[in-house]
Design a protein around this motif. Structure first.
Motif, PDB file in Angstrom:
ATOM      1  N   GLY A  86      -2.136  -6.444  24.922  1.00 44.24           N
ATOM      2  CA  GLY A  86      -1.454  -6.342  23.628  1.00 44.24           C
ATOM      3  C   GLY A  86      -0.348  -5.291  23.630  1.00 44.24           C
ATOM      4  O   GLY A  86      -0.117  -4.594  24.620  1.00 44.24           O
TER       5      GLY A  86
ATOM      6  N   GLY B  55       0.146  -2.767  21.088  1.00 47.05           N
ATOM      7  CA  GLY B  55      -0.273  -1.452  20.597  1.00 47.05           C
ATOM      8  C   GLY B  55       0.833  -0.678  19.905  1.00 47.05           C
ATOM      9  O   GLY B  55       1.704  -1.248  19.240  1.00 47.05           O
TER      10      GLY B  55
ATOM     11  N   ASP C 285       8.506 -10.459  15.939  1.00 44.68           N
ATOM     12  CA  ASP C 285       7.547 -10.967  16.928  1.00 44.68           C
ATOM     13  C   ASP C 285       8.166 -10.939  18.331  1.00 44.68           C
ATOM     14  O   ASP C 285       7.510 -10.597  19.309  1.00 44.68           O
ATOM     15  CB  ASP C 285       7.138 -12.407  16.584  1.00 44.68           C
ATOM     16  CG  ASP C 285       6.064 -12.463  15.499  1.00 44.68           C
ATOM     17  OD1 ASP C 285       5.533 -11.408  15.113  1.00 44.68           O
ATOM     18  OD2 ASP C 285       5.750 -13.583  15.042  1.00 44.68           O
TER      19      ASP C 285
ATOM     20  N   ILE D  27       6.566  -9.141  21.558  1.00 46.17           N
ATOM     21  CA  ILE D  27       6.247  -9.826  22.824  1.00 46.17           C
ATOM     22  C   ILE D  27       6.748  -9.001  24.016  1.00 46.17           C
ATOM     23  O   ILE D  27       6.043  -8.840  25.025  1.00 46.17           O
ATOM     24  CB  ILE D  27       6.870 -11.246  22.834  1.00 46.17           C
ATOM     25  CG1 ILE D  27       6.154 -12.130  21.807  1.00 46.17           C
ATOM     26  CG2 ILE D  27       6.798 -11.869  24.225  1.00 46.17           C
ATOM     27  CD1 ILE D  27       6.867 -13.435  21.495  1.00 46.17           C
TER      28      ILE D  27
ATOM     29  N   THR E 223       3.559 -14.774  24.393  1.00 45.80           N
ATOM     30  CA  THR E 223       4.307 -15.972  24.802  1.00 45.80           C
ATOM     31  C   THR E 223       5.414 -16.309  23.807  1.00 45.80           C
ATOM     32  O   THR E 223       6.586 -16.186  24.110  1.00 45.80           O
ATOM     33  CB  THR E 223       3.354 -17.172  24.970  1.00 45.80           C
ATOM     34  OG1 THR E 223       2.579 -17.326  23.766  1.00 45.80           O
ATOM     35  CG2 THR E 223       2.457 -16.998  26.169  1.00 45.80           C
TER      36      THR E 223
ATOM     37  N   THR F  82      -0.616 -13.648  18.071  1.00 46.29           N
ATOM     38  CA  THR F  82      -0.739 -12.387  18.821  1.00 46.29           C
ATOM     39  C   THR F  82      -1.304 -12.704  20.218  1.00 46.29           C
ATOM     40  O   THR F  82      -1.581 -13.868  20.544  1.00 46.29           O
ATOM     41  CB  THR F  82      -1.668 -11.366  18.116  1.00 46.29           C
ATOM     42  OG1 THR F  82      -3.009 -11.819  18.269  1.00 46.29           O
ATOM     43  CG2 THR F  82      -1.326 -11.223  16.641  1.00 46.29           C
TER      44      THR F  82
ATOM     45  N   VAL G 209      -2.961 -16.040  22.682  1.00 41.71           N
ATOM     46  CA  VAL G 209      -2.560 -16.341  24.063  1.00 41.71           C
ATOM     47  C   VAL G 209      -3.802 -16.307  24.963  1.00 41.71           C
ATOM     48  O   VAL G 209      -4.046 -17.224  25.758  1.00 41.71           O
ATOM     49  CB  VAL G 209      -1.518 -15.312  24.571  1.00 41.71           C
ATOM     50  CG1 VAL G 209      -1.181 -15.558  26.031  1.00 41.71           C
ATOM     51  CG2 VAL G 209      -0.265 -15.342  23.703  1.00 41.71           C
TER      52      VAL G 209
ATOM     53  N   GLY H  49       2.817  -7.360  13.687  1.00 46.83           N
ATOM     54  CA  GLY H  49       2.250  -6.025  13.855  1.00 46.83           C
ATOM     55  C   GLY H  49       1.100  -5.722  12.893  1.00 46.83           C
ATOM     56  O   GLY H  49       0.675  -4.581  12.774  1.00 46.83           O
TER      57      GLY H  49
HETATM   58  P1  UTP Z   1      -0.475  -7.847  19.873  1.00 45.58           P
HETATM   59  O1  UTP Z   1      -1.137  -9.003  20.449  1.00 45.58           O
HETATM   60  O2  UTP Z   1      -0.684  -6.517  20.460  1.00 45.58           O
HETATM   61  O3  UTP Z   1      -0.766  -7.841  18.314  1.00 45.58           O
HETATM   62  O4  UTP Z   1       1.097  -8.155  19.878  1.00 45.58           O
HETATM   63  P2  UTP Z   1      -1.490  -6.864  17.332  1.00 45.58           P
HETATM   64  O5  UTP Z   1      -2.743  -7.529  16.902  1.00 45.58           O
HETATM   65  O6  UTP Z   1      -0.464  -6.563  16.292  1.00 45.58           O
HETATM   66  O7  UTP Z   1      -1.779  -5.504  18.092  1.00 45.58           O
HETATM   67  P3  UTP Z   1      -3.071  -4.837  18.803  1.00 45.58           P
HETATM   68  O8  UTP Z   1      -4.094  -5.911  19.026  1.00 45.58           O
HETATM   69  O9  UTP Z   1      -3.492  -3.773  17.859  1.00 45.58           O
HETATM   70  O10 UTP Z   1      -2.531  -4.299  20.105  1.00 45.58           O
HETATM   71  C1  UTP Z   1       2.027  -7.269  19.263  1.00 45.58           C
HETATM   72  C2  UTP Z   1       2.979  -8.066  18.423  1.00 45.58           C
HETATM   73  O11 UTP Z   1       3.777  -8.925  19.258  1.00 45.58           O
HETATM   74  C3  UTP Z   1       4.028 -10.167  18.643  1.00 45.58           C
HETATM   75  C4  UTP Z   1       3.407 -10.066  17.254  1.00 45.58           C
HETATM   76  O12 UTP Z   1       4.388  -9.554  16.362  1.00 45.58           O
HETATM   77  C5  UTP Z   1       2.317  -9.027  17.435  1.00 45.58           C
HETATM   78  O13 UTP Z   1       1.984  -8.386  16.224  1.00 45.58           O
HETATM   79  N1  UTP Z   1       3.508 -11.287  19.502  1.00 45.58           N
HETATM   80  C6  UTP Z   1       2.608 -11.045  20.485  1.00 45.58           C
HETATM   81  C7  UTP Z   1       3.973 -12.578  19.316  1.00 45.58           C
HETATM   82  O14 UTP Z   1       4.769 -12.854  18.418  1.00 45.58           O
HETATM   83  N2  UTP Z   1       3.526 -13.586  20.153  1.00 45.58           N
HETATM   84  C8  UTP Z   1       2.641 -13.364  21.134  1.00 45.58           C
HETATM   85  O15 UTP Z   1       2.279 -14.307  21.877  1.00 45.58           O
HETATM   86  C9  UTP Z   1       2.160 -12.050  21.293  1.00 45.58           C
END
Ligand code: UTP
Length: 225
Positions: A44, A46, A67, A71, A114, A119, A123, A179
């Motif tokens: 992720g 973070g 987003d 990513i 992706t 989130t 994936v 986020g």
């Molecule tokens: P995260 O998967 O970390 O989301 O992706 P999260 O739940 O906000 O954060 P954690 O779990 O606390 O780490 C970060 C951001 O990236 C975008 C989204 O905006 C997500 O909030 N994202 C991520 C996508 O748009 N597509 C994806 O496949 C992955």
């Protein structure tokens, strides 16, 4: 357990800087579990993602582009893991299809996000479904799934077990936009339900927790099934 997909929260990998001690210990655990032959790790974004998303959100940039920024952060965090593993192709796949290809002759595959709209939980769950997994680990910043965000609500209660539908209701309550802080995004739970994949939500910054789940040593966290 022979095979698993892990959704690794970005906060576990980097909070105030890179958590290199955790990363090395996490890798050591996964490389030394004798029964484990296939392991997908989806990382992720973070605080790195949030640190870039928030200022742009304040400028009223829409969620699609936020987003897209998120990513990029997840892929940068994924670099921290892929460069240290031994049995892996040293690339960050940009789709689940690509991940399946580079995983074929390797024990590990490591990726981030992706496309916009979900989130890394989604994936990771798609990777789990595509590769025929029965179980899934979500390594988060807290001990499991709670009735309310335990960081901000003192009286919140941790669940030992949840059904997919119960988890889905809880996730929808707190899911808002790019986020947003939710234990797992709703789409990932829908995929888990249709594929009947068991989810272990555990405290992700303790490397031995992964061993406990994979070797079925003891029940920890919350089980969604
Ligand atoms: P995260 O998967 O970390 O989301 O992706 P999260 O739940 O906000 O954060 P954690 O779990 O606390 O780490 C970060 C951001 O990236 C975008 C989204 O905006 C997500 O909030 N994202 C991520 C996508 O748009 N597509 C994806 O496949 C992955």
């Amino acid at each position: 357990m022979e095979k698993i997909v892990i959704s690794l929260g970005g906060s576990v990998v980097s909070s105030n800087g890179v958590n290199m001690n955790f990363i090395k210990a996490f890798i050591n655990v996964l490389e030394t579990i004798p029964s484990l032959s296939k392991c997908g790790i989806v990382v992720g974004g973070g605080s790195l993602a949030r640190g870039y998303i928030e200022p742009l959100k304040n400028e009223r940039i829409n969620n699609y582009f936020l987003d897209r920024v998120g990513i990029k952060a997840t892929r940068l965090n994924a670099e921290l893991i892929v460069n240290l593993l031994k049995d892996v192709e040293n690339v960050i796949p940009e789709s689940v299809d690509e991940a399946l290809m580079v995983w074929k002759n390797r024990k590990f595959v490591v990726m981030g996000g992706t496309i916009p709209g979900h989130t890394t939980d989604t994936v990771a769950m798609l990777l789990a479904e595509a590769s025929g997994m029965d179980e899934f680990i979500n390594g988060t910043s807290v001990e499991g799934v709670y009735s309310k965000d335990p960081m901000t609500n003192k009286g919140s209660k941790k669940f030992e077990n949840l059904t997919y539908s119960e988890a889905l209701s809880l996730s929808l309550e707190s899911y808002k936009n790019a986020g947003s802080n939710v234990f797992m995004d709703p789409v990932s739970l829908l995929i888990a339900r249709r594929a009947n994949i068991k989810i272990h939500v555990i405290k992700g910054d303790i490397p031995e927790n992964y061993r406990d789940v994979i070797e079925k040593k003891k029940k920890i966290g919350t089980l969604i099934s």
